[in-house]
Design a protein around this motif. Structure first.
Motif, PDB file in Angstrom:
ATOM      1  N   PHE A 169       0.730  -1.252   0.002  1.00 34.95           N
ATOM      2  CA  PHE A 169       0.103  -0.081  -0.067  1.00 34.95           C
ATOM      3  C   PHE A 169       0.609   1.447   0.104  1.00 34.95           C
ATOM      4  N   ALA A 170       1.922   1.230   0.552  1.00 33.84           N
ATOM      5  CA  ALA A 170       2.816   2.553   0.741  1.00 33.84           C
ATOM      6  C   ALA A 170       3.723   2.783  -0.489  1.00 33.84           C
ATOM      7  N   HIS A 171       4.236   1.799  -1.220  1.00 28.49           N
ATOM      8  CA  HIS A 171       5.024   1.997  -2.290  1.00 28.49           C
ATOM      9  C   HIS A 171       4.487   2.900  -3.428  1.00 28.49           C
ATOM     10  N   PRO A 172       3.334   2.524  -3.872  1.00 33.35           N
ATOM     11  CA  PRO A 172       2.768   3.380  -4.937  1.00 33.35           C
ATOM     12  C   PRO A 172       2.604   4.807  -4.477  1.00 33.35           C
ATOM     13  N   PHE A 173       2.216   5.024  -3.176  1.00 35.32           N
ATOM     14  CA  PHE A 173       2.292   6.560  -2.910  1.00 35.32           C
ATOM     15  C   PHE A 173       3.723   7.380  -2.801  1.00 35.32           C
ATOM     16  N   PHE A 174       4.752   6.521  -2.258  1.00 34.54           N
ATOM     17  CA  PHE A 174       5.943   7.203  -2.362  1.00 34.54           C
ATOM     18  C   PHE A 174       6.444   7.325  -3.828  1.00 34.54           C
ATOM     19  N   SER A 175       6.250   6.291  -4.438  1.00 33.70           N
ATOM     20  CA  SER A 175       6.542   6.700  -6.191  1.00 33.70           C
ATOM     21  C   SER A 175       5.949   7.915  -6.736  1.00 33.70           C
ATOM     22  N   LYS A 176       4.816   7.960  -6.593  1.00 44.29           N
ATOM     23  CA  LYS A 176       4.140   9.172  -7.043  1.00 44.29           C
ATOM     24  C   LYS A 176       4.562  10.440  -6.598  1.00 44.29           C
ATOM     25  N   GLY A 177       4.649  10.405  -5.110  1.00 44.02           N
ATOM     26  CA  GLY A 177       5.354  11.611  -4.551  1.00 44.02           C
ATOM     27  C   GLY A 177       6.658  12.113  -4.826  1.00 44.02           C
ATOM     28  N   ILE A 178       7.544  11.150  -5.218  1.00 40.27           N
ATOM     29  CA  ILE A 178       8.709  11.513  -5.703  1.00 40.27           C
ATOM     30  C   ILE A 178       8.671  11.886  -7.001  1.00 40.27           C
ATOM     31  N   LYS A 179       7.750  11.471  -8.051  1.00 41.16           N
ATOM     32  CA  LYS A 179       7.760  12.114  -9.211  1.00 41.16           C
ATOM     33  C   LYS A 179       7.008  13.802  -9.168  1.00 41.16           C
ATOM     34  N   GLU A 180       6.119  13.872  -8.257  1.00 37.57           N
ATOM     35  CA  GLU A 180       5.648  15.085  -7.915  1.00 37.57           C
ATOM     36  C   GLU A 180       6.668  16.112  -7.593  1.00 37.57           C
ATOM     37  N   ILE A 181       7.610  15.820  -6.773  1.00 41.85           N
ATOM     38  CA  ILE A 181       8.769  16.632  -6.569  1.00 41.85           C
ATOM     39  C   ILE A 181       9.502  17.101  -7.691  1.00 41.85           C
ATOM     40  N   ASP A 182       9.637  16.179  -8.861  1.00 43.86           N
ATOM     41  CA  ASP A 182      10.106  16.795 -10.137  1.00 43.86           C
ATOM     42  C   ASP A 182       9.404  17.811 -10.460  1.00 43.86           C
ATOM     43  N   VAL A 183       8.030  17.739 -10.491  1.00 47.36           N
ATOM     44  CA  VAL A 183       7.230  18.831 -11.099  1.00 47.36           C
ATOM     45  C   VAL A 183       7.310  20.209 -10.313  1.00 47.36           C
ATOM     46  N   LEU A 184       7.208  19.910  -8.867  1.00 47.10           N
ATOM     47  CA  LEU A 184       7.505  21.195  -8.105  1.00 47.10           C
ATOM     48  C   LEU A 184       8.807  21.905  -8.246  1.00 47.10           C
ATOM     49  N   ASN A 185       9.962  21.117  -8.453  1.00 53.13           N
ATOM     50  CA  ASN A 185      11.427  21.759  -9.045  1.00 53.13           C
ATOM     51  C   ASN A 185      11.194  22.498 -10.263  1.00 53.13           C
ATOM     52  N   GLN A 186      10.435  22.118 -11.151  1.00 57.77           N
ATOM     53  CA  GLN A 186      10.201  22.544 -12.563  1.00 57.77           C
ATOM     54  C   GLN A 186       9.447  23.764 -12.358  1.00 57.77           C
TER      55      GLN A 186
END
Length: 582
Positions: free
Chosen positions: A181-198
């Protein structure tokens, strides 16, 4: 995960510390688990003896103190060694990533956003570093503590020790559910950090545009949206992970309660268990459950860092599309250029060609103007010469040799490009000029700047050529930055000099002076000038007209005025006097 990262190759000279860490952890566990045995012996001695011998108590007390000191020392050393090893590992990992990114071609770079690469080298690497540090410490300490404490508990009483077996399946099930249950959320969260930095990067780079259009509120709203997405993903992931602690606590206290109940009954009934042994059992129970908690913590960190490992290894395993040949040619004879049946696609699966069957020959020392509408692939054409991209069909030759046969450094040292949006780096003007030639003398730099019409404003600056430039040369005007970039390209003394619409930031008079200076100073250098103004290229030996990836005309100015409808329309539109004279 660590196998994919090739840990041995990444740790390198820090391996001694990585190996000493688990050794210190093993010794710490040994000393730590000896303490309950010694205390148990001391308690039983006090209970059984009618006459207490103080010297014996002191002796056993000193042994306990020594064991505690050794446990403390090994624990501290383990922490220090783990910190050195993990920091060195992260340092090497970042270095390897940066080196790999530096080796990428434009095609490789196009796969990633700038913000994504920054996140991978910072946030992702930090998660991996923490997981590595936890691994070399806890992954050795926890199992050894579990096995040794279980052995000690069994040596005291096998029946009571069997209570531990109840806990293990419960914990295993809990950890499995956390991973699912936790891994998919962490994976999506890391990708959103890319968007935030952009978002942050775009906002900072375009701050003048944002303020001139008063779009601050919109940009803040965009940032808040992405920031909330990150919050939601990590909030949900942490809720799942948070179940780990109560499950562990419930298991620990349940086992402790059962041991105290059954142990007390055995003592009360005169069974084969003493008060000191019960104390030891309780202590070993805490050790066993603590070791299980450590293992669950490691597992949680693996779940968190797994997306980061996948993203970092994606970069490290990416193969550069442009590499050196096995036996490269180390010298460029001259600046002659030949495109032979050359076609190019950015995506090999795409049906549409960006450049379609280009066949031209350019003599060494010629000045070639290149005109065409926006998106006609002018920049793509010249990018094939220094192998910023490779032709997908046909070949490109420089000095009568296929560019793919040259050593990359040799090739790019002999092909100098001045881009429309060239970049200057923080440092002095001299530092930036020496990108063109690190061994350039002051006289050579001044000469290049005079040709580029940059010496006039540099010499008036407070510190002259030692004047400090902010990141991107932001303390210079657009035209000044462009002239410094042109001087930098001239200092390379290349065989081919390409101006990719780089005169757009300077006025017509400066444009003319630069072209005249280049003609006198570099007569044998082949010059390709991509321009929007006909005036910038009308004195070129030949002018190339590109339309939708194809060369539709290639002739001198005078001939194009007679034969090329595209050139005539462009020329007369830009020159009203010529249009009136017909």
């Amino acid at each position: 995960m660590f196998k994919r990262l090739k840990i041995y190759a990444k740790v390198r000279k820090y391996w001694p510390f990585a190996l000493l860490t688990p050794l210190m952890m093993v010794l710490e566990v040994f000393f730590e688990l000896e303490i309950p045995t010694r205390i148990s012996t001391l308690l039983d001695y006090l209970n059984d003896q009618t006459e207490i011998i103080m010297s014996e108590i002191i002796r056993q007390g000193l042994v306990l103190v020594l064991i505690s000191i050794f446990s403390l020392i090994t624990g501290i050393l383990g922490g220090v060694f783990a910190s050195i090893a993990s920091s060195g590992f992260a340092r090497n990992l970042k270095s390897d990533m940066f080196n790999k990114i530096s080796s990428f071609s434009f095609k490789n770079i196009d796969k990633y956003s700038t913000s994504s690469l920054i996140t991978r080298m910072t946030t992702d690497t930090n998660w991996i570093q923490m997981s590595f540090q936890l691994t070399i410490r806890m992954l050795f300490r926890a199992p050894i503590m579990f096995i040794y404490a279980l052995y000690k508990a069994n040596s005291i009483n096998v029946k009571i020790s069997a209570i531990f077996l109840i806990v293990i399946p419960i914990l295993a099930l809990g950890l499995a559910l956390i991973h699912v249950f936790a891994h998919p959320f962490f994976s999506k969260g890391i990708k959103e950090i890319d968007v935030l930095n952009q978002v942050v990067e775009e906002n900072v780079r375009g701050v003048r545009v944002v303020k001139s259009f008063t779009r601050e509120k919109d940009e803040i709203a965009k940032f808040d949206k992405v920031n909330n997405n990150i919050y939601n993903y990590f909030y949900k992931a942490n809720i799942v992970v948070a179940f780990n602690s109560p499950v562990m606590m419930l298991s620990m206290y349940s086992v402790l309660l059962l041991i105290v109940v059954f142990g007390s009954r055995m003592i009360a009934q005169g069974g084969d268990l003493t008060t000191g042994q019960l104390f030891s059992l309780i202590t070993y129970t805490i050790n066993i459950l603590t070791s299980l908690m450590m293992l669950s913590m490691i597992f949680v960190f693996f779940v968190i860092s797994k997306p980061s490992v996948e993203r970092v290894t994606e970069v490290l395993e990416d193969i550069p599309t442009i590499t050196n040949p096995e036996n490269p040619i180390m010298e460029v004879k001259d600046g002659s250029i030949d495109f032979i049946n050359t076609s190019f696609r950015y995506d090999s699966s795409s049906e549409k060609k960006v450049l379609d069957n280009i066949n031209i020959s350019i003599k060494s020392g010629e000045v070639i103007g290149i005109l065409g509408a926006t998106g006609s692939s002018k920049s793509t054409l010249v990018s094939l010469i220094p192998r910023l991209y490779d032709a997908t069909e046909g070949e490109v030759r420089l000095g009568s040799v296929n560019v793919k046969d040259y050593d990359l450094e040799v090739l790019r040292d002999n092909v100098s490009i001045v881009l429309q949006k060239n970049v200057l780096f923080s440092g002095s003007i001299k530092d930036n000029l020496k990108w063109g030639n690190k061994d350039a003398t002051d006289e050579e730099m001044i000469a290049a700047c005079k040709i580029a019409q940059a010496d006039s404003f540099i010499s008036k600056m407070k510190d002259g050529y030692d004047s400090y430039l902010e990141q991107g040369g932001s303390n210079l005007s657009g035209g000044q930055r462009q002239r410094v970039c042109i001087a930098r390209a001239i200092l390379k003394n290349p065989k081919v000099l390409i101006f990719d619409d780089s005169m757009s930031a300077v006025d017509s008079k400066t444009d003319k002076l630069i072209r005249e200076g280049l003609k006198d100073y570099m007569p044998h250098v082949t010059k390709l000038i991509i321009a929007q103004r006909c005036a910038s290229v009308e004195n070129a030996d030949r002018i190339m007209i590109i339309d939708e990836g194809k060369i539709v005309d290639f002739a001198p100015h005078s001939e194009l005025l007679k034969t090329s409808s595209i050139y005539k329309e462009l020329y007369y539109t830009q020159n009203e006097e010529a249009k009136v004279n017909g």
